[in-house]
Design a protein around this motif. Structure first.
Motif, PDB file in Angstrom:
ATOM      1  N   LEU A 191      34.323 -42.402   0.727  1.00 23.24           N
ATOM      2  CA  LEU A 191      33.489 -41.253   1.095  1.00 23.24           C
ATOM      3  C   LEU A 191      34.331 -40.278   1.905  1.00 23.24           C
ATOM      4  N   ASN A 192      34.159 -39.009   1.609  1.00 19.58           N
ATOM      5  CA  ASN A 192      34.954 -37.979   2.269  1.00 19.58           C
ATOM      6  C   ASN A 192      34.059 -37.179   3.217  1.00 19.58           C
ATOM      7  N   PRO A 193      34.308 -37.282   4.530  1.00 20.64           N
ATOM      8  CA  PRO A 193      33.421 -36.618   5.490  1.00 20.64           C
ATOM      9  C   PRO A 193      33.445 -35.083   5.393  1.00 20.64           C
ATOM     10  N   GLU A 194      34.431 -34.551   4.681  1.00 15.21           N
ATOM     11  CA  GLU A 194      34.444 -33.094   4.458  1.00 15.21           C
ATOM     12  C   GLU A 194      33.437 -32.728   3.361  1.00 15.21           C
ATOM     13  N   LYS A 195      33.129 -33.711   2.521  1.00 16.22           N
ATOM     14  CA  LYS A 195      32.243 -33.432   1.383  1.00 16.22           C
ATOM     15  C   LYS A 195      30.847 -34.028   1.559  1.00 16.22           C
ATOM     16  N   SER A 196      30.751 -35.126   2.284  1.00 15.28           N
ATOM     17  CA  SER A 196      29.454 -35.797   2.454  1.00 15.28           C
ATOM     18  C   SER A 196      29.072 -35.824   3.921  1.00 15.28           C
ATOM     19  N   VAL A 197      27.780 -35.772   4.177  1.00 12.26           N
ATOM     20  CA  VAL A 197      27.287 -35.943   5.544  1.00 12.26           C
ATOM     21  C   VAL A 197      27.071 -37.446   5.756  1.00 12.26           C
ATOM     22  N   ILE A 198      27.787 -38.006   6.723  1.00  8.97           N
ATOM     23  CA  ILE A 198      27.683 -39.443   6.997  1.00  8.97           C
ATOM     24  C   ILE A 198      27.068 -39.607   8.387  1.00  8.97           C
ATOM     25  N   PHE A 199      25.971 -40.335   8.480  1.00  6.31           N
ATOM     26  CA  PHE A 199      25.314 -40.431   9.793  1.00  6.31           C
ATOM     27  C   PHE A 199      24.485 -41.704   9.938  1.00  6.31           C
ATOM     28  N   ILE A 200      24.037 -41.924  11.184  1.00  7.05           N
ATOM     29  CA  ILE A 200      23.255 -43.130  11.501  1.00  7.05           C
ATOM     30  C   ILE A 200      21.770 -42.759  11.580  1.00  7.05           C
ATOM     31  N   GLN A 201      20.970 -43.499  10.848  1.00  5.81           N
ATOM     32  CA  GLN A 201      19.535 -43.198  10.733  1.00  5.81           C
ATOM     33  C   GLN A 201      18.830 -43.095  12.096  1.00  5.81           C
ATOM     34  N   SER A 202      19.039 -44.055  12.989  1.00  6.71           N
ATOM     35  CA  SER A 202      18.256 -44.076  14.233  1.00  6.71           C
ATOM     36  C   SER A 202      18.609 -42.930  15.175  1.00  6.71           C
ATOM     37  N   LYS A 203      19.701 -42.212  14.899  1.00  7.72           N
ATOM     38  CA  LYS A 203      20.059 -41.072  15.759  1.00  7.72           C
ATOM     39  C   LYS A 203      19.180 -39.864  15.455  1.00  7.72           C
ATOM     40  N   GLY A 261      28.098 -35.623  11.475  1.00 11.00           N
ATOM     41  CA  GLY A 261      27.060 -35.928  10.480  1.00 11.00           C
ATOM     42  C   GLY A 261      25.679 -35.820  11.099  1.00 11.00           C
ATOM     43  N   ARG A 262      25.548 -36.366  12.310  1.00  8.59           N
ATOM     44  CA  ARG A 262      24.248 -36.326  12.999  1.00  8.59           C
ATOM     45  C   ARG A 262      23.786 -34.884  13.173  1.00  8.59           C
ATOM     46  N   LYS A 263      24.700 -34.022  13.585  1.00 11.36           N
ATOM     47  CA  LYS A 263      24.333 -32.620  13.831  1.00 11.36           C
ATOM     48  C   LYS A 263      23.833 -31.958  12.555  1.00 11.36           C
ATOM     49  N   LYS A 264      24.539 -32.182  11.457  1.00  9.44           N
ATOM     50  CA  LYS A 264      24.120 -31.561  10.190  1.00  9.44           C
ATOM     51  C   LYS A 264      22.779 -32.122   9.730  1.00  9.44           C
TER      52      LYS A 264
END
Ligand code: AMP
Ligand code: TRP
Length: 326
Positions: free
Chosen positions: A69-81, A303-306
């Motif tokens: 997964l490429n963080p420039e292309k995908s939003v990666i984040f934690i659900q509970s945040k 990711g969380r911010k987006k």
């Protein structure tokens, strides 16, 4: 099109997760707007160790990156945040029929597996999953076959909400990779490969060379000696043949031909070597990312911010539609 999917941080990623879900994510991130979540709130619906959960979340983030997964292309984040997941889940729960939840295959299976821990969270699990998807107005949900029923329910919930409160959500669809829709357990090949079973039953994406060899050689195969694809009569061998076919990019027929006249031992030896070679880059990347803790935290925060931006917009709209705000 917007894409959403997630994996529970409840163990090491295995071939089923990679082939069934993540391989599709890698293709989608090249052309669609993708959000990939570490669904920790789902992980706490079955017995788990609180002290180890943070470590598991971090391991899953590392695994996402190591898998490609490429963080420039995908939003990666934690659900509970993102608290909006649980808020929307509560709201969607009020329009979900109880009967629909009780008939979910995963609920029935998990209730059987953990008879002493059948909690309401396990029953409501698909509502939270619907909230995950709908919160981002996602249309495509790349998952393995076992999650298709949950995505169908999310679709029905979206439809119901739109009918009752006015068009708000797109109706999401599951995207399933037919060839890898259900990778089976190496020990009980009539069951799907699962990270919460005995460690010999799944092949971890980052397993060492020795472990790969051990697991493949100890994988349950069926009586007989011919290398032939026959999922009904030879589920164990057929699962291994399918894995071989995927990683070698050869159709199953060609794999059968390649091993004609040879025995299970030769086939397993060749499969173990193929997997050792193909999984090597994952093992290397995992080691590298494991050292870059700050970098991983930055990616998750970005990711969380987006994700927060989209989820707040959706909830403002939802609260208005259902009469909780003006
Ligand atoms: P889980 O590990 O249950 O959180 O699953 C994460 C993703 O991997 C979901 O999309 C599942 O459908 C997929 N998946 C899990 N196990 C398998 C399997 N044995 N074969 C194919 N896909 C799987
Ligand atoms: N329930 C999924 C599983 O067990 C994980 C999941 C949670 C998910 N929320 C999701 C998958 C939203 C896709 C979309 O594998």
């Amino acid at each position: 099109m917007r894409v959403f999917s997630g994996i529970r941080p409840s163990g090491d990623l295995h071939l089923g997760n990679y082939l069934g879900a993540i391989r599709q994510w890698l293709q989608l991130q090249e052309k669609e707007e993708c959000l990939f979540c570490i669904v920790d709130l789902h992980a706490i619906t079955t017995p788990y160790e609180p002290k180890k959960l943070q470590e598991q979340i971090k391991k899953t983030a590392i695994a996402y990156l190591a898998a490609g997964l490429n963080p420039e292309k995908s939003v990666i984040f934690i659900q509970s945040k993102i608290p909006e997941h649980t808020e929307l889940a509560w709201i969607l729960g009020t329009i979900t029929p109880l009967g629909d939840l009780k008939r979910m295959t995963q609920f029935k299976e998990k209730s059987k597996k953990y008879p002493k821990a059948i909690n309401a969270g396990l029953l409501n699990y698909p509502i939270l999953m619907a909230a995950d998807i709908l919160l981002y107005l996602a249309e495509i949900v790349p998952v393995g076959r076992d999650q298709e029923q949950h995505v169908e329910l999310a679709r029905e919930i979206a439809r119901k909400f739109n009918l009752r409160f006015g068009k708000t959500f797109p109706e999401p669809k599951a995207l399933i990779n037919e060839k890898a829709e259900k990778i089976m357990s190496l020990q009980e090949p009539t069951k799907k490969m699962s990270k919460t079973d005995n460690h010999l039953s799944f092949l971890g994406l980052f397993d060492s060379e020795d472990l790969i060899k051990e697991k493949i050689f100890r994988a349950v195969t069926d009586s007989g000696s011919q290398i032939a694809f026959d999922p009904k009569r030879k589920p164990g061998l057929s699962n291994l043949l399918n894995i071989y076919s995927i990683f070698s990019d050869l159709p199953i027929k060609k794999v059968e031909e390649k091993f004609r006249g040879k025995g299970y031992f030769d086939f397993k030896k060749s499969l173990a070597n193929l997997l050792i070679e193909k999984l090597k880059p994952f093992r290397q990347k995992q080691k590298e990312y494991a050292k870059r803790t700050v970098f991983i935290e930055e990616i998750l925060e970005k990711g969380r911010k987006k994700a927060q931006l989209i989820s707040q917009q959706t909830m403002t709209l939802v609260r208005k539609k259902i009469g909780l705000s003006i």
